[in-house]
Enzyme design. Sequence first.
Site, PDB file in Angstrom:
ATOM      1  N   VAL A  51       9.064 -64.719  -5.844  1.00  0.00           N
ATOM      2  CA  VAL A  51       9.857 -65.933  -6.103  1.00  0.00           C
ATOM      3  C   VAL A  51       9.394 -66.601  -7.396  1.00  0.00           C
ATOM      4  O   VAL A  51      10.203 -66.941  -8.269  1.00  0.00           O
ATOM      5  CB  VAL A  51       9.749 -66.918  -4.912  1.00  0.00           C
ATOM      6  CG1 VAL A  51      10.374 -68.263  -5.261  1.00  0.00           C
ATOM      7  CG2 VAL A  51      10.411 -66.316  -3.669  1.00  0.00           C
ATOM      8  N   ALA A  77     -19.676 -46.642  14.732  1.00  0.00           N
ATOM      9  CA  ALA A  77     -19.205 -46.068  16.008  1.00  0.00           C
ATOM     10  C   ALA A  77     -19.837 -44.699  16.221  1.00  0.00           C
ATOM     11  O   ALA A  77     -20.049 -43.946  15.275  1.00  0.00           O
ATOM     12  CB  ALA A  77     -17.684 -45.949  15.979  1.00  0.00           C
ATOM     13  N   ARG A  91     -23.367 -49.844  27.844  1.00  0.00           N
ATOM     14  CA  ARG A  91     -22.103 -49.244  28.269  1.00  0.00           C
ATOM     15  C   ARG A  91     -21.508 -48.262  27.264  1.00  0.00           C
ATOM     16  O   ARG A  91     -21.856 -48.267  26.084  1.00  0.00           O
ATOM     17  CB  ARG A  91     -21.070 -50.355  28.505  1.00  0.00           C
ATOM     18  CG  ARG A  91     -21.253 -51.046  29.832  1.00  0.00           C
ATOM     19  CD  ARG A  91     -20.289 -52.185  29.983  1.00  0.00           C
ATOM     20  NE  ARG A  91     -20.347 -52.728  31.324  1.00  0.00           N
ATOM     21  CZ  ARG A  91     -19.923 -53.924  31.673  1.00  0.00           C
ATOM     22  NH1 ARG A  91     -19.395 -54.725  30.773  1.00  0.00           N
ATOM     23  NH2 ARG A  91     -20.004 -54.333  32.920  1.00  0.00           N
ATOM     24  N   ILE A  96       0.053 -52.089   8.045  1.00  0.00           N
ATOM     25  CA  ILE A  96      -1.381 -52.013   8.360  1.00  0.00           C
ATOM     26  C   ILE A  96      -1.808 -50.563   8.617  1.00  0.00           C
ATOM     27  O   ILE A  96      -2.987 -50.255   8.573  1.00  0.00           O
ATOM     28  CB  ILE A  96      -1.756 -52.893   9.582  1.00  0.00           C
ATOM     29  CG1 ILE A  96      -1.119 -52.373  10.867  1.00  0.00           C
ATOM     30  CG2 ILE A  96      -1.428 -54.349   9.327  1.00  0.00           C
ATOM     31  CD1 ILE A  96      -1.844 -52.849  12.113  1.00  0.00           C
ATOM     32  N   ASP A  97      -0.835 -49.681   8.882  1.00  0.00           N
ATOM     33  CA  ASP A  97      -1.191 -48.280   9.151  1.00  0.00           C
ATOM     34  C   ASP A  97      -1.646 -47.534   7.899  1.00  0.00           C
ATOM     35  O   ASP A  97      -2.252 -46.470   7.998  1.00  0.00           O
ATOM     36  CB  ASP A  97       0.003 -47.534   9.760  1.00  0.00           C
ATOM     37  CG  ASP A  97       0.247 -47.926  11.208  1.00  0.00           C
ATOM     38  OD1 ASP A  97      -0.504 -48.765  11.725  1.00  0.00           O
ATOM     39  OD2 ASP A  97       1.192 -47.391  11.821  1.00  0.00           O
ATOM     40  N   ARG A 136     -19.649 -54.387  20.302  1.00  0.00           N
ATOM     41  CA  ARG A 136     -20.965 -53.721  20.285  1.00  0.00           C
ATOM     42  C   ARG A 136     -22.037 -54.597  20.915  1.00  0.00           C
ATOM     43  O   ARG A 136     -22.924 -54.108  21.621  1.00  0.00           O
ATOM     44  CB  ARG A 136     -21.353 -53.332  18.861  1.00  0.00           C
ATOM     45  CG  ARG A 136     -22.434 -52.244  18.855  1.00  0.00           C
ATOM     46  CD  ARG A 136     -22.838 -51.809  17.476  1.00  0.00           C
ATOM     47  NE  ARG A 136     -23.068 -52.945  16.613  1.00  0.00           N
ATOM     48  CZ  ARG A 136     -22.342 -53.248  15.549  1.00  0.00           C
ATOM     49  NH1 ARG A 136     -21.326 -52.492  15.217  1.00  0.00           N
ATOM     50  NH2 ARG A 136     -22.615 -54.303  14.817  1.00  0.00           N
TER      51      ARG A 136
HETATM   52  O1  F6P Z   1       3.544 -49.947  12.048  1.00  0.00           O
HETATM   53  C1  F6P Z   1       2.510 -50.812  12.322  1.00  0.00           C
HETATM   54  C2  F6P Z   1       2.194 -50.856  13.799  1.00  0.00           C
HETATM   55  O2  F6P Z   1       1.337 -51.962  13.991  1.00  0.00           O
HETATM   56  C3  F6P Z   1       1.575 -49.587  14.369  1.00  0.00           C
HETATM   57  O3  F6P Z   1       0.201 -49.469  14.127  1.00  0.00           O
HETATM   58  C4  F6P Z   1       1.871 -49.765  15.841  1.00  0.00           C
HETATM   59  O4  F6P Z   1       1.896 -48.539  16.507  1.00  0.00           O
HETATM   60  C5  F6P Z   1       3.224 -50.397  15.823  1.00  0.00           C
HETATM   61  O5  F6P Z   1       3.350 -51.054  14.579  1.00  0.00           O
HETATM   62  C6  F6P Z   1       3.470 -51.378  16.938  1.00  0.00           C
HETATM   63  O6  F6P Z   1       4.766 -51.798  16.876  1.00  0.00           O
HETATM   64  P1  F6P Z   1       5.358 -53.047  17.667  1.00  0.00           P
HETATM   65  O7  F6P Z   1       4.816 -54.278  17.017  1.00  0.00           O
HETATM   66  O8  F6P Z   1       6.822 -52.903  17.520  1.00  0.00           O
HETATM   67  O9  F6P Z   1       4.860 -52.922  19.078  1.00  0.00           O
END
Ligand code: F6P
Length: 321
Positions: A23, A186, A162, A126-127, A154
Site C-alpha cells: 500500500v 530433539a 518422559r 508457514i510450511d 522439554r
Molecule cells: O498450509 C499451512 C498449514 O498451516 C499446514 O501446515 C496445515 O496442515 C494446514 O495449513 C492447516 O490448515 P487449516 O488451517 O485449514 O486447518
Amino acid sequence: MRIGILCSGGDAPGMNPVIRSVVRCASSLGHEVVGIRRGFRGLIEGDFVELRSRDVGGILDRGGTILLSSREERFRELEYRERSYENLKIKKIDALIVLGGEGTFKGAELIAEETGLPVIGIPCTIDNDVGGTEYCIGYDTALRNAVDAIDKIRDTASSHERIFLVEVMGRKRGFIAVEAGLATGAELILVPEEDFPREEIPEEIRSAKELGKLHFIIVMAEGYGKAEELREFLLDRIGERYGEIRATVLGHLQRGGIPTHTDRIMGMKFGEVAVEVLLSGEGKGFVAYEKGKFYIEDFRKAGEYKDIDREALRLSRRLNL
Ligand code: F6P
C-alpha cells in the site's frame, strides 16, 4: 494504476507487513491499492476495500492478515472465476498481488491467463514449501513459535523423565520439524521426506535412556503421521518401561503471534519488489528470494520440489549423544 491485493489459503504471520509495504510503496508513487477480503472468496463476492496509507498503520506487529483469508474451492470453477473477473472490471483493477502458497499461485496463474491482467504472487506459508524460493513469509515466526513450545515441553519432559511426541505443522513437508527439532535438541526428528521406520523408534529410545537421558523428545511433522497414533504404537511395543509417553499437537498456535523481525523485514521487501515489478510492466509470476536476491519466477516453479535442510537433519543426529 489500481492494484488489487488479496491473501489466500492458510494465513502466515508477516502478511500484514507485506500489505503495508504494498500500500505504501504504491501510494508513494501515486498509485492506488484495493484490498480484496477473504482471498478468492472476496473476488467472487466483490468484497473490496480501498486501502490508503493510514489504513495500514499499526499492523506491522500483528499476526494473521487484516484482509482475512479463506480456502475457496469455488475458484476452481470457471463460472465463479468469470464472476470474479467481472468484479475486477467493475472495480477498475489493473493488476493483482496475491499472497499465499503454491495452491494460491495456481489460482493466480489462471487469473493472469484468463484475463491478461498482470498478477504477481508473494510466497507466504508457514510450511515453507514453495519451490523456487528460499524464503516464505511466516516460516520464521512459525519456527520461533514451535521452538518456544518445544523448549517448554522439554522442561516438563525432563522433570517426569518422559517420552514426548510433538507434532508440528507441515502438511506434506518437514521444514518446521527439521529446524525446530535441531534448535531444541530433539532426540528424534521425523519427516515425510525420509522413510524412518517406526519399528526402529523403540531401539532409539532404549539407547538414549541407556546414555542417561532424562527425556526423549520426538519432533514429528504432521506429514509423517499423527502423534497420537505413534503414541499408541509405542505403547503397544514398549509400554512405559522407558518412561510415560505423552503426545502434544502444536497445531495452529504455530501460525499465530507477533511476526519476527525477519518476517516483517522480508515482508516489506517482498511487497516493494512486487509493486515495482508490476509498475515496470512485468506480467506474471511470483517474487522469489534466492541467495540474497529477489527474482520473478514462473508460477509453475512453486510446485517444484524444494528439499529440507539435510545438513540440519544430519547434524541433529550427530549431536544426539
Ligand atoms: O498450509 C499451512 C498449514 O498451516 C499446514 O501446515 C496445515 O496442515 C494446514 O495449513 C492447516 O490448515 P487449516 O488451517 O485449514 O486447518
